[in-house]
Design an enzyme around this catalytic site. Structure first.
Site: not given
Ligand code: GRF
Length: 208
Positions: A67, A94, A109-111, A143, A147
């Site tokens: 990763r 992530i 980010n958009t959630h 961060d 989310d």
């Protein structure tokens, strides 16, 4: 401002940004998209980028031994385009420590839920299953959590009867209509006016 957009799926948020910048011009909007990255070759957002004549890159987790190596590759591929701002628009991975070290405080980010409610990969489904009457979308800084970063803006979307029967797809589409407008507004304002992050607070001047 130079923006790199990261996608995993259909890329309609990316398309909304491309359309807004084409309509208003990068100078007036305050930003131009300089590249689009994805975690999979199948992301149709990549086709949208190519149609707009933009460079693209793909970093697949399975192509790397760990990763951390993937994260380093994603960081390098993104940094090559010298972004002022990175926009994660339906990017379903992530990002790791190296990416955050390099771009922290400049990743948006958009959630599709009203954070802190329903974080993670199934925010629409979870809100529906919980019986929420109001859900919506959140644009926030990324961060080191999932989310959990400082919230920049949110929009509410009512959950209606047929959502329960028809399931999450109809509700997610209605959320995405609102989400695309919110993301276009926020990215433009961040680019034009700059911002400060103080703890969990984002100081973003309103449009004068
Ligand atoms: C968006 O609703 C985003 O919030 C969620 O997945 C959707 C991506 O849509 N993570 P698209 O790829 O921008 O069309």
């Amino acid at each position: 401002k130079r923006v790199v957009v990261l996608v995993s799926g259909s890329g309609t948020n990316l398309q909304a940004l491309l359309d807004a910048i084409a309509a208003r011009g990068p100078e007036e909007y305050g930003a131009r998209i300089v590249a689009v990255g994805a975690d999979r070759h199948s992301a149709t957002g990549l086709d949208r980028a190519r149609a707009a004549g933009l460079p693209t890159f793909v970093c697949r987790v399975n192509d790397y031994g760990s990763r951390a190596e993937w994260d380093a590759a994603l960081t390098g591929a993104t940094a090559a385009h010298r972004p002022d701002l990175v926009v994660s628009a339906g990017f379903m991975k992530i990002v790791g420590r190296e990416f955050l070290a390099r771009f922290g405080g400049r990743i948006v980010n958009t959630h599709p839920a009203l954070l802190p409610s329903f974080p993670g990969a199934h925010g629409v489904r979870d809100a529906l299953a919980y019986g929420a009457k109001i859900t919506g979308c959140t644009v926030h800084f990324v961060d080191d959590g999932v989310d959990t970063g400082p919230i920049i803006a949110q929009s509410a979307v009512e959950v209606v009867e047929e959502d329960t029967e028809e399931g999450e797809a109809a509700l997610h589409e209605r959320i995405k209509d609102v989400e695309r407008r919110l993301l276009v507004d926020v990215v433009g304002r961040l680019a034009r006016h700059g911002y400060r992050i103080e703890g969990r607070k984002v100081m973003l001047p309103d449009e004068q």
